[in-house]
Design a protein around this motif. Structure first.
Motif, short mmCIF file in Angstrom:
data_model
loop_
_atom_site.label_atom_id
_atom_site.label_comp_id
_atom_site.label_asym_id
_atom_site.label_seq_id
_atom_site.Cartn_x
_atom_site.Cartn_y
_atom_site.Cartn_z
N GLU A 55 0.84 -1.20 0.00
CA GLU A 55 0.00 0.00 0.00
C GLU A 55 0.87 1.26 0.00
OE1 GLU A 55 -3.40 2.30 2.68
OE2 GLU A 55 -1.87 1.06 3.63
N ALA A 56 1.89 1.29 0.84
CA ALA A 56 2.77 2.46 0.93
C ALA A 56 3.46 2.72 -0.40
CB ALA A 56 3.80 2.26 2.03
N ALA A 57 3.94 1.66 -1.04
CA ALA A 57 4.63 1.82 -2.32
C ALA A 57 3.70 2.34 -3.40
CB ALA A 57 5.23 0.48 -2.75
N VAL A 58 2.51 1.75 -3.49
CA VAL A 58 1.56 2.15 -4.53
C VAL A 58 1.05 3.57 -4.28
CG1 VAL A 58 -0.71 1.68 -5.52
CG2 VAL A 58 0.92 -0.17 -5.19
N LYS A 59 0.82 3.94 -3.02
CA LYS A 59 0.38 5.30 -2.72
C LYS A 59 1.41 6.32 -3.21
CE LYS A 59 -1.34 6.49 1.24
NZ LYS A 59 -1.54 6.62 2.71
N THR A 60 2.68 6.00 -3.07
CA THR A 60 3.73 6.91 -3.53
C THR A 60 3.63 7.13 -5.03
OG1 THR A 60 5.19 6.15 -1.76
CG2 THR A 60 6.23 7.27 -3.60
N LEU A 61 3.34 6.07 -5.77
CA LEU A 61 3.20 6.19 -7.22
C LEU A 61 1.88 6.87 -7.60
CD1 LEU A 61 4.56 2.65 -8.16
CD2 LEU A 61 5.73 4.85 -8.47
N GLU A 62 0.82 6.63 -6.84
CA GLU A 62 -0.45 7.30 -7.11
C GLU A 62 -0.34 8.81 -6.89
OE1 GLU A 62 -3.80 3.90 -5.94
OE2 GLU A 62 -3.04 5.26 -4.38
N ASP A 63 0.52 9.22 -5.98
CA ASP A 63 0.69 10.65 -5.70
C ASP A 63 1.62 11.34 -6.69
OD1 ASP A 63 -0.96 10.45 -3.49
OD2 ASP A 63 0.68 10.29 -2.04
N ASN A 64 2.31 10.55 -7.51
CA ASN A 64 3.27 11.09 -8.47
C ASN A 64 2.58 11.31 -9.81
OD1 ASN A 64 5.38 11.39 -10.41
ND2 ASN A 64 6.80 10.33 -9.05
N PRO A 65 2.50 12.55 -10.30
CA PRO A 65 1.76 12.83 -11.54
C PRO A 65 2.35 12.20 -12.80
CG PRO A 65 2.98 14.77 -10.83
CD PRO A 65 3.06 13.78 -9.70
#
Length: 315
Positions: A55-65
């Motif tokens: 979850e932490a890894a994917v959230k980082t990518l979701e927040d990256n435009p």
């Protein structure tokens, strides 16, 4: 002194054709991949579980435009963002998925909440949104999700093949402009987990659901075999049930993780039909990164001192 059990985290930022945009922003993509790996690995290193790590890894990518998920999601034929995500826990095959959601900053967190806190496995559209509001999942205005790059891609696509949303057919659905993000992890307790999130494809028909939120296709996790996150042409991944097929080859045919990934991606999938890529980790901490496309954004970090990031094929 007992030897510490292995931990590992692998992320991907989508597989598919190359583009000028990727070359122009290569450094940013590499930094984004590294940040996602670091976020997940930090959870594992501190004794956290694999579910929280992915979850932490994917959230980082979701927040990256730069990545096609969350903030960088593609625009559908109506110029709107519809996002899908799924997460799975390998110990008991519990899973959660959401589809066609809007305004949710981190779709993967909503999918996790569905898995952990409801009797359901899949929520979509307004039902998912209503549930998100009840549990105070962070939301953002529609403008937050529309990046300059995705708007330009949408506009160009509309000019090239202008059509109303109710007339979009197979050619548009299979357009080779796609992206996904995902992560797989192994924690100290031997728990495997997988997660995948996407903003879909440019100019897709409103209501189109891809592979990312389908358990056994976009992601799959089973402690006895592996955790897999897939990416590429969604309809092709759905057709071949990519993630589960890899696990099944390991379980029923005794293949290694690498062998199973290569069998499914490179042998059983016709490259003429589209792009497919997978990342995987098994219960021993072995990792696999296999794709048939021009590139797959990927990064990894393990306690066995293996770490790195790549966009294109290894030389």
């Amino acid at each position: 002194m007992a030897k510490k059990k292995p931990i590992a985290i692998i992320v991907h930022g989508g597989a598919g054709p190359d583009s000028d945009h990727i070359h122009e922003n290569r450094k940013g993509y590499e930094q984004g991949l590294q940040a996602a790996v670091d976020a997940g690995y930090e959870k594992l290193e501190k004794g956290g579980n694999a579910v929280d790590a992915v979850e932490a890894a994917v959230k980082t990518l979701e927040d990256n435009p730069l990545f096609n998920a969350g903030r960088g999601s593609a625009l559908n034929a109506n110029g709107e963002v519809e996002m899908d995500a799924a997460i799975m826990r390998g110990s008991d095959q519990s899973s959660g998925a959401v589809a066609l959601i809007r305004n949710i900053r981190n779709p993967i967190s909503l999918a996790k909440a569905v898995m952990l806190n409801t009797k359901y496995r899949f929520l979509g559209d307004m039902g998912a949104l209503e549930y998100a509001k009840k549990i105070d999942i962070r939301m953002e205005p529609s403008s937050y999700f529309i990046t300059e790059h995705q708007f330009d891609a949408f506009s160009k696509k509309r000019e090239e093949e202008f059509t109303s949303s109710d007339r979009i057919g197979k050619e548009q659905l299979n357009a080779r402009m796609h992206g996904t993000v995902g992560a797989v992890a192994l924690d100290r307790d031997g728990l495997l987990a997988a997660a995948t999130s996407t903003g879909g494809t440019e100019n897709k028909k409103m209501g189109r659901i891809g592979d990312s939120c389908i358990i056994g296709v976009g992601c799959y996790a089973k402690n006895q075999t592996c955790a897999i996150s897939g990416t590429g042409d969604g309809e092709l991944l759905i057709k071949n049930i990519i993630a589960y097929d890899i696990s099944a080859l390991m379980e029923y045919k005794g293949m290694s993780l690498q062998q199973a990934c290569e069998e499914v991606v490179l042998k059983r999938t016709n490259p003429d039909e589209g792009d497919v890529g997978v990342i995987g980790v098994d219960k021993e901490g072995n990792i696999a990164l296999v794709f048939n496309s021009e590139r797959m954004h990927r990064a990894w970090k393990t306690s066995g001192r293996s770490h790195g990031f790549r966009i294109y094929k290894d030389k």
